[in-house]
Design a protein around this motif. Sequence first.
Motif, PDB file in Angstrom:
ATOM      1  N   SER A 108      70.178  55.915 237.443  1.00  0.00           N
ATOM      2  CA  SER A 108      69.214  55.953 238.544  1.00  0.00           C
ATOM      3  C   SER A 108      69.871  55.947 239.917  1.00  0.00           C
ATOM      4  O   SER A 108      69.274  56.390 240.897  1.00  0.00           O
ATOM      5  CB  SER A 108      68.255  54.762 238.452  1.00  0.00           C
ATOM      6  OG  SER A 108      68.962  53.543 238.690  1.00  0.00           O
ATOM      7  N   GLY A 109      71.075  55.427 240.021  1.00  0.00           N
ATOM      8  CA  GLY A 109      71.750  55.329 241.310  1.00  0.00           C
ATOM      9  C   GLY A 109      71.308  54.161 242.167  1.00  0.00           C
ATOM     10  O   GLY A 109      71.743  54.036 243.316  1.00  0.00           O
ATOM     11  N   VAL A 110      70.444  53.269 241.630  1.00  0.00           N
ATOM     12  CA  VAL A 110      69.993  52.127 242.431  1.00  0.00           C
ATOM     13  C   VAL A 110      71.101  51.081 242.498  1.00  0.00           C
ATOM     14  O   VAL A 110      71.992  51.035 241.639  1.00  0.00           O
ATOM     15  CB  VAL A 110      68.708  51.489 241.850  1.00  0.00           C
ATOM     16  CG1 VAL A 110      67.572  52.507 241.820  1.00  0.00           C
ATOM     17  CG2 VAL A 110      68.962  50.914 240.460  1.00  0.00           C
ATOM     18  N   PRO A 111      71.095  50.228 243.521  1.00  0.00           N
ATOM     19  CA  PRO A 111      72.139  49.199 243.645  1.00  0.00           C
ATOM     20  C   PRO A 111      71.999  48.138 242.555  1.00  0.00           C
ATOM     21  O   PRO A 111      70.892  47.699 242.251  1.00  0.00           O
ATOM     22  CB  PRO A 111      71.883  48.603 245.025  1.00  0.00           C
ATOM     23  CG  PRO A 111      70.423  48.849 245.278  1.00  0.00           C
ATOM     24  CD  PRO A 111      70.119  50.164 244.622  1.00  0.00           C
ATOM     25  N   ASP A 112      73.111  47.756 241.973  1.00  0.00           N
ATOM     26  CA  ASP A 112      73.101  46.717 240.939  1.00  0.00           C
ATOM     27  C   ASP A 112      73.218  45.356 241.624  1.00  0.00           C
ATOM     28  O   ASP A 112      74.134  45.149 242.434  1.00  0.00           O
ATOM     29  CB  ASP A 112      74.258  46.923 239.978  1.00  0.00           C
ATOM     30  CG  ASP A 112      74.141  46.082 238.716  1.00  0.00           C
ATOM     31  OD1 ASP A 112      73.229  45.232 238.658  1.00  0.00           O
ATOM     32  OD2 ASP A 112      74.947  46.264 237.798  1.00  0.00           O
ATOM     33  N   TYR A 113      72.309  44.448 241.306  1.00  0.00           N
ATOM     34  CA  TYR A 113      72.376  43.137 241.960  1.00  0.00           C
ATOM     35  C   TYR A 113      73.638  42.373 241.579  1.00  0.00           C
ATOM     36  O   TYR A 113      74.080  41.481 242.308  1.00  0.00           O
ATOM     37  CB  TYR A 113      71.123  42.313 241.657  1.00  0.00           C
ATOM     38  CG  TYR A 113      71.038  41.717 240.268  1.00  0.00           C
ATOM     39  CD1 TYR A 113      71.691  40.531 239.951  1.00  0.00           C
ATOM     40  CD2 TYR A 113      70.278  42.319 239.260  1.00  0.00           C
ATOM     41  CE1 TYR A 113      71.616  39.971 238.690  1.00  0.00           C
ATOM     42  CE2 TYR A 113      70.183  41.765 237.995  1.00  0.00           C
ATOM     43  CZ  TYR A 113      70.857  40.601 237.713  1.00  0.00           C
ATOM     44  OH  TYR A 113      70.771  40.052 236.454  1.00  0.00           O
ATOM     45  N   PHE A 114      74.239  42.708 240.421  1.00  0.00           N
ATOM     46  CA  PHE A 114      75.550  42.156 240.075  1.00  0.00           C
ATOM     47  C   PHE A 114      76.529  43.317 240.026  1.00  0.00           C
ATOM     48  O   PHE A 114      76.688  43.976 239.016  1.00  0.00           O
ATOM     49  CB  PHE A 114      75.508  41.423 238.736  1.00  0.00           C
ATOM     50  CG  PHE A 114      76.853  40.903 238.284  1.00  0.00           C
ATOM     51  CD1 PHE A 114      77.671  40.213 239.157  1.00  0.00           C
ATOM     52  CD2 PHE A 114      77.300  41.108 236.988  1.00  0.00           C
ATOM     53  CE1 PHE A 114      78.916  39.741 238.763  1.00  0.00           C
ATOM     54  CE2 PHE A 114      78.537  40.631 236.575  1.00  0.00           C
ATOM     55  CZ  PHE A 114      79.337  39.951 237.462  1.00  0.00           C
ATOM     56  N   ASP A 115      77.169  43.582 241.157  1.00  0.00           N
ATOM     57  CA  ASP A 115      78.096  44.699 241.290  1.00  0.00           C
ATOM     58  C   ASP A 115      79.491  44.233 240.906  1.00  0.00           C
ATOM     59  O   ASP A 115      80.144  43.492 241.647  1.00  0.00           O
ATOM     60  CB  ASP A 115      78.079  45.220 242.727  1.00  0.00           C
ATOM     61  CG  ASP A 115      78.878  46.509 242.884  1.00  0.00           C
ATOM     62  OD1 ASP A 115      79.681  46.827 241.984  1.00  0.00           O
ATOM     63  OD2 ASP A 115      78.689  47.192 243.904  1.00  0.00           O
ATOM     64  N   LYS A 148      70.404  50.015 249.856  1.00  0.00           N
ATOM     65  CA  LYS A 148      70.435  51.475 249.776  1.00  0.00           C
ATOM     66  C   LYS A 148      70.943  51.942 248.415  1.00  0.00           C
ATOM     67  O   LYS A 148      71.616  51.203 247.697  1.00  0.00           O
ATOM     68  CB  LYS A 148      71.327  52.028 250.888  1.00  0.00           C
ATOM     69  CG  LYS A 148      70.781  51.772 252.288  1.00  0.00           C
ATOM     70  CD  LYS A 148      71.693  52.370 253.347  1.00  0.00           C
ATOM     71  CE  LYS A 148      71.127  52.130 254.743  1.00  0.00           C
ATOM     72  NZ  LYS A 148      71.990  52.697 255.799  1.00  0.00           N
ATOM     73  N   MET A 149      70.611  53.159 248.075  1.00  0.00           N
ATOM     74  CA  MET A 149      71.107  53.774 246.843  1.00  0.00           C
ATOM     75  C   MET A 149      72.635  53.800 246.878  1.00  0.00           C
ATOM     76  O   MET A 149      73.246  53.982 247.937  1.00  0.00           O
ATOM     77  CB  MET A 149      70.579  55.200 246.715  1.00  0.00           C
ATOM     78  CG  MET A 149      69.063  55.326 246.602  1.00  0.00           C
ATOM     79  SD  MET A 149      68.443  54.960 244.946  1.00  0.00           S
ATOM     80  CE  MET A 149      69.017  56.398 244.036  1.00  0.00           C
ATOM     81  N   VAL A 150      73.248  53.639 245.719  1.00  0.00           N
ATOM     82  CA  VAL A 150      74.710  53.685 245.643  1.00  0.00           C
ATOM     83  C   VAL A 150      75.202  54.990 245.038  1.00  0.00           C
ATOM     84  O   VAL A 150      76.392  55.287 245.059  1.00  0.00           O
ATOM     85  CB  VAL A 150      75.257  52.490 244.828  1.00  0.00           C
ATOM     86  CG1 VAL A 150      74.930  51.181 245.522  1.00  0.00           C
ATOM     87  CG2 VAL A 150      74.715  52.493 243.408  1.00  0.00           C
ATOM     88  N   ASP A 151      74.275  55.774 244.481  1.00  0.00           N
ATOM     89  CA  ASP A 151      74.628  57.070 243.906  1.00  0.00           C
ATOM     90  C   ASP A 151      73.376  57.925 243.842  1.00  0.00           C
ATOM     91  O   ASP A 151      72.262  57.435 244.064  1.00  0.00           O
ATOM     92  CB  ASP A 151      75.227  56.902 242.500  1.00  0.00           C
ATOM     93  CG  ASP A 151      76.237  57.987 242.172  1.00  0.00           C
ATOM     94  OD1 ASP A 151      76.186  59.063 242.813  1.00  0.00           O
ATOM     95  OD2 ASP A 151      77.062  57.767 241.271  1.00  0.00           O
ATOM     96  N   LYS A 152      73.561  59.187 243.526  1.00  0.00           N
ATOM     97  CA  LYS A 152      72.421  60.091 243.411  1.00  0.00           C
ATOM     98  C   LYS A 152      71.670  59.857 242.106  1.00  0.00           C
ATOM     99  O   LYS A 152      72.261  59.437 241.104  1.00  0.00           O
ATOM    100  CB  LYS A 152      72.891  61.540 243.477  1.00  0.00           C
ATOM    101  CG  LYS A 152      73.501  61.944 244.816  1.00  0.00           C
ATOM    102  CD  LYS A 152      73.936  63.397 244.783  1.00  0.00           C
ATOM    103  CE  LYS A 152      74.545  63.811 246.116  1.00  0.00           C
ATOM    104  NZ  LYS A 152      75.006  65.219 246.107  1.00  0.00           N
ATOM    105  N   VAL A 153      70.382  60.129 242.120  1.00  0.00           N
ATOM    106  CA  VAL A 153      69.595  60.068 240.885  1.00  0.00           C
ATOM    107  C   VAL A 153      70.149  61.090 239.892  1.00  0.00           C
ATOM    108  O   VAL A 153      70.467  62.224 240.265  1.00  0.00           O
ATOM    109  CB  VAL A 153      68.115  60.370 241.178  1.00  0.00           C
ATOM    110  CG1 VAL A 153      67.325  60.399 239.875  1.00  0.00           C
ATOM    111  CG2 VAL A 153      67.537  59.351 242.130  1.00  0.00           C
ATOM    112  N   ASN A 161      72.210  46.444 235.962  1.00  0.00           N
ATOM    113  CA  ASN A 161      71.231  45.427 235.594  1.00  0.00           C
ATOM    114  C   ASN A 161      69.921  45.578 236.364  1.00  0.00           C
ATOM    115  O   ASN A 161      68.845  45.311 235.834  1.00  0.00           O
ATOM    116  CB  ASN A 161      71.817  44.036 235.829  1.00  0.00           C
ATOM    117  CG  ASN A 161      72.951  43.724 234.888  1.00  0.00           C
ATOM    118  OD1 ASN A 161      72.751  43.490 233.704  1.00  0.00           O
ATOM    119  ND2 ASN A 161      74.172  43.739 235.401  1.00  0.00           N
ATOM    120  N   THR A 162      70.010  46.019 237.619  1.00  0.00           N
ATOM    121  CA  THR A 162      68.800  46.205 238.413  1.00  0.00           C
ATOM    122  C   THR A 162      67.830  47.153 237.738  1.00  0.00           C
ATOM    123  O   THR A 162      66.611  46.918 237.730  1.00  0.00           O
ATOM    124  CB  THR A 162      69.168  46.746 239.815  1.00  0.00           C
ATOM    125  OG1 THR A 162      69.866  45.738 240.538  1.00  0.00           O
ATOM    126  CG2 THR A 162      67.921  47.140 240.593  1.00  0.00           C
ATOM    127  N   GLY A 163      68.347  48.224 237.153  1.00  0.00           N
ATOM    128  CA  GLY A 163      67.482  49.188 236.479  1.00  0.00           C
ATOM    129  C   GLY A 163      66.628  48.548 235.402  1.00  0.00           C
ATOM    130  O   GLY A 163      65.454  48.897 235.228  1.00  0.00           O
TER     131      GLY A 163
END
Length: 342
Positions: A108-115, A148-153, A161-163
């Motif tokens: 999904s490219g969404v930011p992971d809360y545990f990066d 913000k997004m960290v990658d493209k969809v 984990n956020t996903g």
Amino acid sequence: MNTQLIVEQLNAKQEELGFFGNIRVIQNGECIISRQYGYANMAEKIPNKAYTRFGIASGCKIFTAISICQLVEQGKLTFDTKLRDCLSIDFPHFDPSITVHHLLTHTSGVPDYFDEDVMDDFEELWIDRPMYHIRNLKDFLPMFQYEKMVDKVGSDFNYNNTGYVLLGLIIEAVSGMIFSDYVEKHVFEVAGMNDSGYFSLDKLQANVATGYVEEEDGTWKSNIFSIPAKGGSDGGAYVSVEDMERFWKALMNHQLLTKTMTDTLLKPQVHEEDDFYYGYGGFMKVNDQEVIKYAQLGYDPGVNYHSVYYPNENLSIIVCSNKSSGAFDLQYIVEQALLNQE
């Protein structure tokens, strides 16, 4: 097959590692190895027993994926349904084209809360945000909602984990049930997993192993301040090894999903690395376009879980530990002995 020799190897590895936990090996419906090691409660010297329940961290993402698939079967969702059409929650920086499929496959490219590129210790998350506040899925929102997004969809696989928190919120919105209640009713009860559940750390039930984290000086502490107060859709359920045996049986016998949907759940979707792929909710090893092994993994402070299923051999290996490591080492011994595979 000399199971006694395998047990001797397991015992030696347990002694070497100081492993705490249980291992259960089932082939063709018969339990061929069942061992319990170490303590469920170190201070009181209460040993782990066959029915002890362990946290499995991300190992329960498969339960989230199955729940989504059930809702798809019911016509309440599709894998192409967009996140924005499921939730009324505002994510101002998220790409509006994110779908359920992207969330399931970590693309999904969404930011992971545990990066893990930023921090390597899960405990660091709770320095500024006490873990005892994390009891519901919405409690995770401040950790990523306005990022913000960290990658493209549709980008390459990047474990996220956020996903899966978002998938849990979708399950709640579509089903009208609290996520943990949904899984306990529609997955655990159906599979006969009567010992399993999402328990709060300050309200743990009987026969639950305390998770232990080793300090720098070699002493041990519990993980009560190291993980969320209650697990959710990205991880945190408690199970017994016997319940996970029941889970694999129910999944492969199509008790949880129809055969068509089970095949969809277990189909390779995105490439991870080497000969490993990710489907909907789990890893799988592929050889000549055939899945030869399904794998569920879970890592948290004081939690270590490995469970694999070999479809051609009808073989399950389940290892639960209430320390932070060691499960793979025991799994590997059994794999080498029975299959000579890594």
